[in-house]
Design a protein around this motif. Sequence first.
Motif, short mmCIF file in Angstrom:
data_model
loop_
_atom_site.label_atom_id
_atom_site.label_comp_id
_atom_site.label_asym_id
_atom_site.label_seq_id
_atom_site.Cartn_x
_atom_site.Cartn_y
_atom_site.Cartn_z
N ASP A 289 0.83 -1.21 0.00
CA ASP A 289 0.00 0.00 0.00
C ASP A 289 0.87 1.26 0.00
O ASP A 289 0.59 2.22 -0.73
CB ASP A 289 -0.91 -0.02 1.23
CG ASP A 289 -1.82 1.20 1.28
OD1 ASP A 289 -2.64 1.38 0.36
OD2 ASP A 289 -1.71 1.97 2.24
N GLU A 290 1.94 1.24 0.79
CA GLU A 290 2.79 2.42 0.92
C GLU A 290 3.57 2.73 -0.36
O GLU A 290 3.71 3.89 -0.76
CB GLU A 290 3.76 2.22 2.09
CG GLU A 290 4.72 3.39 2.32
CD GLU A 290 5.65 3.14 3.48
OE1 GLU A 290 6.52 4.01 3.73
OE2 GLU A 290 5.55 2.08 4.15
N PHE A 291 4.07 1.68 -1.01
CA PHE A 291 4.97 1.88 -2.14
C PHE A 291 4.31 1.63 -3.50
O PHE A 291 4.97 1.71 -4.53
CB PHE A 291 6.20 0.98 -1.99
CG PHE A 291 6.97 1.22 -0.72
CD1 PHE A 291 7.42 2.49 -0.39
CD2 PHE A 291 7.22 0.18 0.16
CE1 PHE A 291 8.13 2.72 0.78
CE2 PHE A 291 7.93 0.40 1.34
CZ PHE A 291 8.38 1.67 1.65
N GLY A 292 3.03 1.32 -3.49
CA GLY A 292 2.33 1.14 -4.75
C GLY A 292 2.60 -0.17 -5.46
O GLY A 292 2.49 -0.24 -6.69
N TRP A 293 2.94 -1.21 -4.71
CA TRP A 293 3.11 -2.52 -5.33
C TRP A 293 1.75 -3.08 -5.73
O TRP A 293 0.72 -2.73 -5.15
CB TRP A 293 3.80 -3.49 -4.36
CG TRP A 293 5.15 -3.03 -3.89
CD1 TRP A 293 5.93 -2.03 -4.42
CD2 TRP A 293 5.88 -3.55 -2.78
NE1 TRP A 293 7.10 -1.90 -3.72
CE2 TRP A 293 7.11 -2.82 -2.70
CE3 TRP A 293 5.65 -4.56 -1.84
CZ2 TRP A 293 8.06 -3.07 -1.73
CZ3 TRP A 293 6.60 -4.82 -0.87
CH2 TRP A 293 7.80 -4.09 -0.82
#
Length: 307
Positions: A289-293
């Motif tokens: 969620d944080e890094f857009g995976w």
Amino acid sequence: MAQLDSWTDGPTKSAITDFVARVTTAGPDHVEPEARVAVFDNDGTLWCEKPLYIQLDFIVRRLAEKAAAEASLAGQEPYRAAVAGDLSWFGSAITKHYQGDDSGLEVLAGAVLSLHESMRVEDHAALVNAFFATATHPTLGRSYLSCVYLPMVELLRYLEAHDFTCYVVSGGGRDFMRPITASIYGIPPERVVGSAQGLKFDAGNGHGDLLIQPALDVFDDGPEKPVRIWTRVGRRPILSAGNSNGDDEMLMYSGRPGEAALRLAVLHDDAEREFDYTAGAERLLEHADEFGWSVVSMKNDWTQIFA
């Protein structure tokens, strides 16, 4: 050309096809074929891992056999749990590991490391093959060899059709996976990276064998995965797929800032067709969620789970 037939049309499938198009055609994101390395976790990413790891079922059966041969072991963990069929004890030890508590895993590891002491690697492979010839999943009612995720096998073929080289990089046992990865994934044993016990060369009369030793050589999990990828592959992957906290560092290691990379976090959210759980994957999903995976929802992204 291989297709992603079991993938639902949508953002996740598009993320895969768009990424492959970018790195395989002329442009700023183009990657030469020799550098198109993809790495996949195994348990929970390529095949089913609940209600217990497939390798753990193999180990439980072997522990029960040892306890039957040595009665003094029957009251000790993990032999007691193996004899009683108390699979929750084993599952709890693994889940606690991914939450930072290795107390149960240490007890299990001590017994497992001595289980096949001084056995030839070929004899161990024969035990693995015999297990897969008859063993079935305890709740899905199918052979373990058919507990492979069809969409992920399609992804392997799709990537290979675009000149990717795919590796299995797992916390599971290297020598447990190698006998069967070629038949179920199309990945040969030399492209299987996993945890392993020590080996000793034993020679005599101009011949030699490799014997399993009662010590851990490597536990291929967490931050060890990128180390093992580099030592075994010699390249940084540009695509990675995993489903647990133990895969988090492997996904972080994929690609470099400013360069093309695709990271896939497989989410088990389909209780009807498989299982629904996030225990042991909390950190991975937070980072996704944080890094857009890309998060692969079994429920929403896969039209079919098993072949």
